[in-house]
Design a protein around this motif. Structure first.
Motif, mmCIF file in Angstrom:
data_model
loop_
_atom_site.group_PDB
_atom_site.id
_atom_site.type_symbol
_atom_site.label_atom_id
_atom_site.label_comp_id
_atom_site.label_asym_id
_atom_site.label_seq_id
_atom_site.Cartn_x
_atom_site.Cartn_y
_atom_site.Cartn_z
ATOM 1 N N ALA B 95 39.065 32.707 40.027
ATOM 2 C CA ALA B 95 40.351 32.903 39.353
ATOM 3 C C ALA B 95 41.500 32.933 40.357
ATOM 4 C CB ALA B 95 40.326 34.191 38.540
ATOM 5 N N CYS B 96 41.372 33.742 41.399
ATOM 6 C CA CYS B 96 42.483 33.897 42.340
ATOM 7 C C CYS B 96 42.179 33.234 43.680
ATOM 8 C CB CYS B 96 42.795 35.372 42.550
ATOM 9 S SG CYS B 96 41.503 36.291 43.397
ATOM 10 N N LEU B 132 34.078 36.254 39.566
ATOM 11 C CA LEU B 132 35.378 36.909 39.491
ATOM 12 C C LEU B 132 35.365 38.168 40.335
ATOM 13 C CD1 LEU B 132 35.898 36.624 35.629
ATOM 14 C CD2 LEU B 132 37.064 35.297 37.401
ATOM 15 N N CYS B 136 40.156 40.519 39.349
ATOM 16 C CA CYS B 136 40.258 39.514 38.287
ATOM 17 C C CYS B 136 39.333 39.833 37.113
ATOM 18 C CB CYS B 136 39.944 38.131 38.835
ATOM 19 S SG CYS B 136 41.223 37.510 39.959
#
Ligand SMILES: [Zn+2]
Ligand SMILES: [Zn+2]
Ligand SMILES: [Zn+2]
Ligand SMILES: [Zn+2]
Lengths: 139, 139
Positions: B95-96, B132, B136
Motif C-alpha cells: 500500500a505505502c 500490508l 496500512c
DNA sequence: CATGATCATGGAAACCGTTGTCAATTTCAA
DNA sequence: TTGAAATTGACAACGGTTTCCATGATCATG
C-alpha cells in the motif's frame, strides 16, 4: 485424443479449448525450463501449429492467472512454467532456465513469525534460489 | 556542507559527487519506501534542484550497482531504496511501498540445505514478504 | 442445420519503462 | 588555470507487452 487432458485443464480454467491454447499448453508439458512468450512463439513458428505472438502472450497470461503456470521473472522479461497447484518455491538455473519446485516448511514458519511479530498482514511471499543446476555446474 | 556524508558515499562508490547525484542520494535518505526513477524525477521537479530523468535513471542504476540501493521490483517497473551493506530480506508493504529489512537465519540455512542436497551451485537467493504494514493494515 | 451472440485470433499500431546518442557542461588532478 | 575525462539532459530509439479491430471460430438455442 492426445490432448484430452489438456482440453480438460483449459476448460477448468474457464477457457475454451481452442487449437492455439491446446498447442501452447502442450508445448509446456514435460518441459523442465521456464520459457518466454517470444521464445515459445519462435518455437511454434517452425512447427505445423503456429500461434500468433499476441495469442501466446494472452494464453500464457490466462494460464498464469488460472494458477496453471508460474511466472519466473527474467532479465527484463517474463518466463513461464507449468506448476503444481500447491504453494511452493523455486530452484532456478540461470544457465538452462530449469526450474525445480521446492516446499519449505522453514520458510513458511519464518513468514508467519515475522508477520505476527511486526503486525504485518501477509498477502504473499516469495523465496527462490538462483544458480547453476547440477548438470550446468559440471560443465 | 550538509552533504559531506553523501559526497563521501558517492566517492566510495567510484562516482564523482555532482550536484545531481548528491540530490538523488539525499532524497533517498530517511525515506522508508521504495521509489521509482519517474516518481523521484517528479518529486525533484518541484524543488529548486531538478535532475534530468535520464540522470535519475543512471544514478539509481549506479547506486544499485555499488550496493547502496536495493532494487524492489514493482508492477512493470523498478523501485529503489537505500539499504545496508549486509545481506538481508524484505518486508514490503504493497500500500505505502514501505520496505523493512529482515535478517533470516532460517532462510539462509534452508538455502544451504537445499543446495547441498541437490548439487546446486548457488549464486543468489531472494526471500521477501508482501502485504500490508501495521499502519496500512489498520486503515 | 441455421442463426445470432459471444468469445478468440492475429497483424499492426500504440504503450511505456528504460537505454542510447551526442553536443554542451562540469569535475578534478596536475 | 587548464585540459583530459566524466557527467548531464533533451531527444530519439528500443523492446517487451498490450491494445485495436476486423476477421474467424465456438456454442447455445430453436
Ligand atoms: Zn542448468
Ligand atoms: Zn512459501
Ligand atoms: Zn504500509
Ligand atoms: Zn538470505
Amino acid at each position: 485424443m492426445r490432448d484430452a487432458v489438456t482440453s480438460e485443464a483449459l476448460r477448468e480454467a474457464g477457457l475454451r479449448a481452442t487449437r492455439q491454447r491446446t498447442t501452447v499448453l502442450d508445448a509446456l508439458r514435460g518441459r523442465p525450463d521456464a520459457i518466454t512468450a517470444q521464445e515459445l512463439h519462435g518455437e511454434l513458428r517452425g512447427t505445423g501449429e503456429p500461434v500468433g505472438l499476441t495469442t501466446v502472450y494472452r494464453t500464457l497470461a490466462s494460464l498464469a492467472d488460472a494458477g496453471l503456470l508460474d511466472a519466473i521473472p527474467r532479465e527484463g522479461e517474463q518466463a513461464f512454467r507449468l506448476c503444481s497447484d500447491d504453494h511452493h518455491h523455486h530452484l532456478i538455473c540461470e544457465a538452462c532456465n530449469r526450474v525445480d519446485e521446492l516446499t519449505a516448511e522453514e520458510v513458511e514458519r519464518w513468514v508467519d513469525a515475522v508477520a505476527s511479530r511486526r503486525g504485518f498482514r501477509v498477502t504473499g511471499h516469495r523465496a527462490d534460489i538462483f544458480g547453476l543446476c547440477a548438470a550446468c555446474a559440471r560443465s
